[in-house]
Design a protein around this motif. Structure first.
Motif, short mmCIF file in Angstrom:
data_model
loop_
_atom_site.label_atom_id
_atom_site.label_comp_id
_atom_site.label_asym_id
_atom_site.label_seq_id
_atom_site.Cartn_x
_atom_site.Cartn_y
_atom_site.Cartn_z
N VAL A 31 0.84 -1.20 0.00
CA VAL A 31 0.00 0.00 0.00
C VAL A 31 0.88 1.25 0.00
O VAL A 31 0.55 2.25 -0.66
CB VAL A 31 -0.96 0.01 1.20
CG1 VAL A 31 -1.81 1.27 1.21
CG2 VAL A 31 -1.88 -1.22 1.16
N TRP A 32 1.98 1.21 0.72
CA TRP A 32 2.89 2.36 0.75
C TRP A 32 3.45 2.65 -0.65
O TRP A 32 3.49 3.80 -1.09
CB TRP A 32 4.03 2.10 1.72
CG TRP A 32 5.05 3.21 1.74
CD1 TRP A 32 6.28 3.23 1.13
CD2 TRP A 32 4.91 4.48 2.39
NE1 TRP A 32 6.91 4.42 1.35
CE2 TRP A 32 6.10 5.22 2.11
CE3 TRP A 32 3.92 5.07 3.16
CZ2 TRP A 32 6.30 6.50 2.60
CZ3 TRP A 32 4.12 6.36 3.64
CH2 TRP A 32 5.30 7.05 3.36
N TYR A 33 3.86 1.59 -1.35
CA TYR A 33 4.39 1.77 -2.70
C TYR A 33 3.31 2.25 -3.67
O TYR A 33 3.58 3.03 -4.59
CB TYR A 33 5.02 0.47 -3.21
CG TYR A 33 6.38 0.17 -2.63
CD1 TYR A 33 7.39 1.13 -2.67
CD2 TYR A 33 6.67 -1.07 -2.05
CE1 TYR A 33 8.65 0.86 -2.15
CE2 TYR A 33 7.93 -1.34 -1.53
CZ TYR A 33 8.92 -0.37 -1.58
OH TYR A 33 10.16 -0.64 -1.06
N ALA A 34 2.07 1.80 -3.46
CA ALA A 34 0.96 2.28 -4.28
C ALA A 34 0.75 3.76 -4.08
O ALA A 34 0.52 4.53 -5.02
CB ALA A 34 -0.32 1.51 -3.95
N LYS A 35 0.84 4.19 -2.83
CA LYS A 35 0.71 5.61 -2.49
C LYS A 35 1.76 6.43 -3.22
O LYS A 35 1.49 7.54 -3.69
CB LYS A 35 0.84 5.79 -0.98
CG LYS A 35 0.84 7.22 -0.47
CD LYS A 35 0.93 7.22 1.05
CE LYS A 35 1.02 8.64 1.60
NZ LYS A 35 2.33 9.27 1.31
N LYS A 36 2.97 5.88 -3.35
CA LYS A 36 4.08 6.57 -3.99
C LYS A 36 4.11 6.36 -5.51
O LYS A 36 5.04 6.80 -6.17
CB LYS A 36 5.41 6.09 -3.39
CG LYS A 36 5.58 6.47 -1.93
CD LYS A 36 5.59 7.98 -1.75
CE LYS A 36 5.78 8.39 -0.31
NZ LYS A 36 5.75 9.86 -0.14
N GLU A 37 3.11 5.68 -6.04
CA GLU A 37 3.00 5.43 -7.48
C GLU A 37 4.17 4.59 -8.00
O GLU A 37 4.63 4.76 -9.12
CB GLU A 37 2.95 6.75 -8.26
CG GLU A 37 1.73 6.92 -9.13
CD GLU A 37 1.83 8.13 -10.05
OE1 GLU A 37 1.56 7.99 -11.26
OE2 GLU A 37 2.16 9.22 -9.54
N GLN A 94 -0.71 7.54 -16.61
CA GLN A 94 -1.08 8.67 -15.76
C GLN A 94 -2.24 8.34 -14.84
O GLN A 94 -3.09 7.51 -15.16
CB GLN A 94 -1.46 9.88 -16.63
CG GLN A 94 -0.33 10.41 -17.50
CD GLN A 94 0.79 11.03 -16.67
OE1 GLN A 94 0.54 11.74 -15.69
NE2 GLN A 94 2.02 10.76 -17.06
N ILE A 95 -2.28 9.01 -13.69
CA ILE A 95 -3.44 8.92 -12.80
C ILE A 95 -4.59 9.67 -13.46
O ILE A 95 -4.45 10.81 -13.87
CB ILE A 95 -3.12 9.57 -11.44
CG1 ILE A 95 -2.01 8.81 -10.72
CG2 ILE A 95 -4.37 9.64 -10.56
CD1 ILE A 95 -1.49 9.50 -9.48
N LEU A 192 -4.42 8.71 2.94
CA LEU A 192 -3.26 9.51 2.58
C LEU A 192 -2.93 9.37 1.09
O LEU A 192 -2.57 10.35 0.42
CB LEU A 192 -2.04 9.10 3.42
CG LEU A 192 -2.14 9.35 4.92
CD1 LEU A 192 -0.92 8.78 5.64
CD2 LEU A 192 -2.28 10.85 5.21
N ALA A 193 -3.09 8.15 0.57
CA ALA A 193 -2.81 7.91 -0.84
C ALA A 193 -3.80 8.64 -1.74
O ALA A 193 -3.42 9.20 -2.77
CB ALA A 193 -2.85 6.41 -1.13
#
Length: 210
Positions: A31-37, A94-95, A192-193
């Motif tokens: 999840v942390w890495y997902a938050k950081k893309e 892209q997001i 947060l993400a």
């Protein structure tokens, strides 16, 4: 609370405690890495979900088991989607927000997943209690969220927040305390993400569309 957590594992083999702990750590990392893309969301997620499949099967929580099998498959797909642009030197994925078509597809996936989970419970002859219905609902939410994540749609975080929040009391009631605490952390990270992805989306969005 701490006493409850430790009492659950008094008669559990050490190797199983280690497996659950590894799944916990790699789940948080994912999840942390997902938050950081970062594409590392997917290899770390694969480790966590494969272990969770085993744990949920042993606990007879078949909808949770099924969704983690799906997570593993979609992690492979997402890993490919997030890295192929770098490999081919094309523009990065892209997001974006979901289109109307993608919203309808997502809703269809939600309904389809619920039906499949219902039949899985019946196939294994497991009685469906109220908590299992909530389990089926959150599984359906997560199913769609994972697909949206693979496509880098910001709505994936909205679905993760809803599902993560709802599943915490389910896991706690089942005495799966480590997983319950994990989903508390997931809920916070998902919020947060979402905020971080929204900043990126707003920054990249053309001024005429803001």
């Amino acid at each position: 609370m701490i006493e409850q957590i430790f009492s659950q594992y008094q008669n559990v083999p050490d190797w199983q405690i280690w497996l659950e702990s590894i799944a916990f750590i790699f789940g948080i990392l994912s999840v942390w890495y997902a938050k950081k893309e970062s594409y590392l969301v997917f290899p770390t997620g694969i480790i966590a979900t494969i272990i969770t499949v085993y744990v949920m099967f042993k606990a007879q929580y078949l909808a949770d088991m099924s969704i983690n099998i799906y997570y593993t498959v979609m992690s492979i797909f997402g890993w490919y989607k997030w890295t192929k642009f770098t490999d081919t030197k094309e523009d990065d994925l892209q997001i974006t927000r979901t289109s109307t078509r993608e919203k309808f597809i997502g809703f269809g996936m939600f309904v389809f997943t619920g039906i499949v989970c219902f039949f899985i419970y019946n196939l294994f002859g497991v009685e469906i209690h109220p908590s299992n219905w909530l389990d089926i609902f959150t599984t359906s939410v997560f199913f769609t969220a994972m697909w949206y994540m693979a496509l880098k749609k910001i709505e994936n975080w909205t679905l993760w927040i809803i599902g993560d929040f709802l599943i915490v009391p389910i896991l706690w009631s089942r005495e799966l305390y480590i997983f319950a605490l994990q989903y508390v952390v997931f809920t916070i990270l998902a919020i947060l993400a979402y905020l971080e992805w929204k900043k990126i989306l707003d920054k990249n969005q053309p001024a005429s569309l803001k």
